[in-house]
Design an enzyme around this catalytic site. Structure first.
Site, PDB file in Angstrom:
ATOM      1  N   SER A 170       0.837  -1.200   0.000  1.00 37.43           N
ATOM      2  CA  SER A 170       0.000   0.000   0.000  1.00 37.43           C
ATOM      3  C   SER A 170       0.868   1.245   0.000  1.00 37.43           C
ATOM      4  O   SER A 170       2.017   1.226   0.465  1.00 37.43           O
ATOM      5  CB  SER A 170      -0.900   0.004   1.245  1.00 37.43           C
ATOM      6  OG  SER A 170      -1.527   1.260   1.439  1.00 37.43           O
ATOM      7  N   TYR A 183      -2.359  -1.102  10.341  1.00 34.92           N
ATOM      8  CA  TYR A 183      -2.479  -1.513   8.938  1.00 34.92           C
ATOM      9  C   TYR A 183      -1.256  -1.073   8.147  1.00 34.92           C
ATOM     10  O   TYR A 183      -0.643  -1.872   7.422  1.00 34.92           O
ATOM     11  CB  TYR A 183      -3.747  -0.900   8.342  1.00 34.92           C
ATOM     12  CG  TYR A 183      -3.893  -1.056   6.850  1.00 34.92           C
ATOM     13  CD1 TYR A 183      -4.408  -2.224   6.291  1.00 34.92           C
ATOM     14  CD2 TYR A 183      -3.536  -0.017   5.982  1.00 34.92           C
ATOM     15  CE1 TYR A 183      -4.554  -2.366   4.918  1.00 34.92           C
ATOM     16  CE2 TYR A 183      -3.681  -0.145   4.609  1.00 34.92           C
ATOM     17  CZ  TYR A 183      -4.189  -1.314   4.084  1.00 34.92           C
ATOM     18  OH  TYR A 183      -4.329  -1.451   2.725  1.00 34.92           O
TER      19      TYR A 183
END
Length: 278
Positions: A170, A183
């Site tokens: 990400s 995360y």
């Protein structure tokens, strides 16, 4: 402060409005003909778009998913509509024995495995770092990084020279995210995993790469953020909008097929224009 989560994780695509764009934009050219691909989190979002694109390019597709039966069956239907064979397998990739079983059934069904896309993920927004619950940290790492280890370990005995492993990291691995610290940490770990395995498996002829999406309209978004945050999602990217899953899937195709044959230990960045330094 905890932020209200409107849906359970990782979210349901059939409940989203507007629906994400997942269909490929171009005719296939057989770039994955005769290949078998296993995609974790393949029921929806980026996983669904990648499954359909791989199918259009000729691959058999195994869709591993947590419990979103309706989304998984829809994705299987889409794969079959492309003239490909598919298989849906339900379960938690944070469970190592389940990953072994997913791979076993995949190989039994299609007599081999050529591409592994480690993509399943969850995220939970929390306003203050000190308020992140211990159990949430454990669960996020269990899905987002342990699950990657387990599925790759299970698949490795069946992968041969020319095989491809692709991990979804990400943009948050590079620039962080104030509300998604656990995360973002897992996505940084995935980045390190890609680089380490890219080197480790090079001698085997197995390529390992990553894709680091920016703000993409997937079920994780309404499942993670309250309506006001969802409303403005992606508007601060240089392109001024969130991306769609079918704008990310071609990165996975490039890395999976022979077009990416000189790529390993690398990451592609479909992020709407964020300047990323590695």
């Amino acid at each position: 402060m905890m932020m209200e989560t409107p849906q359970k994780q990782p979210g349901d695509e059939h409940r989203m409005s507007p629906e994400p764009d997942y269909m490929p934009r171009y005719p296939g050219s057989g770039r994955l003909r005769g290949k078998t691909a296993l995609i974790t989190g393949g029921d929806s979002g980026i996983g669904r778009a990648t499954a359909v694109l791989f199918a259009r390019e000729g691959a058999n597709v195994v869709i591993a998913y947590l419990d979103e039966d309706r989304d998984a069956e829809k994705t299987l239907e889409l794969v079959r509509n492309e003239g490909a064979e598919g298989l849906v397998l339900r379960g938690d990739v944070g469970n190592k024995s389940l990953c072994v079983e997913i791979v076993r059934q995949s190989v039994e069904k299609f007599d081999g495995l050529d591409i592994v896309v480690a993509n399943a993920a969850e995220q939970h927004a929390v306003g203050e770092f000190e308020d992140i619950p211990e159990e949430q940290i454990k669960q996020t790492f269990k899905t987002n990084i342990f699950g990657y280890f387990y599925i790759i370990q299970a698949a490795l005995p069946y992968l041969h020279e020319g095989a491809s492993i692709i991990c979804t990291t990400s943009v948050t691995a590079y620039r962080g995210q104030d509300l998604l610290i656990d995360y973002a940490s897992t996505k940084g770990a995935i980045l390190a995993l890609v680089r380490a395995l890219g080197s480790k498996f090079a001698k085997k002829g197995i390529r390992v790469n990553g894709v680091a999406p920016g703000p993409i309209w997937t079920p994780l978004i309404p499942a993670s953020f309250p309506p006001d945050k969802v409303e403005e999602f992606g508007q601060h990217s240089p392109l001024g909008r969130p991306g769609q899953p079918n704008e990310v899937a071609p990165c996975f195709l490039f890395l999976a097929c022979e077009d990416g044959s000189y790529m390993t230990g690398q990451v592609l960045h479909p992020n709407g224009g964020d300047a990323i330094s590695s």
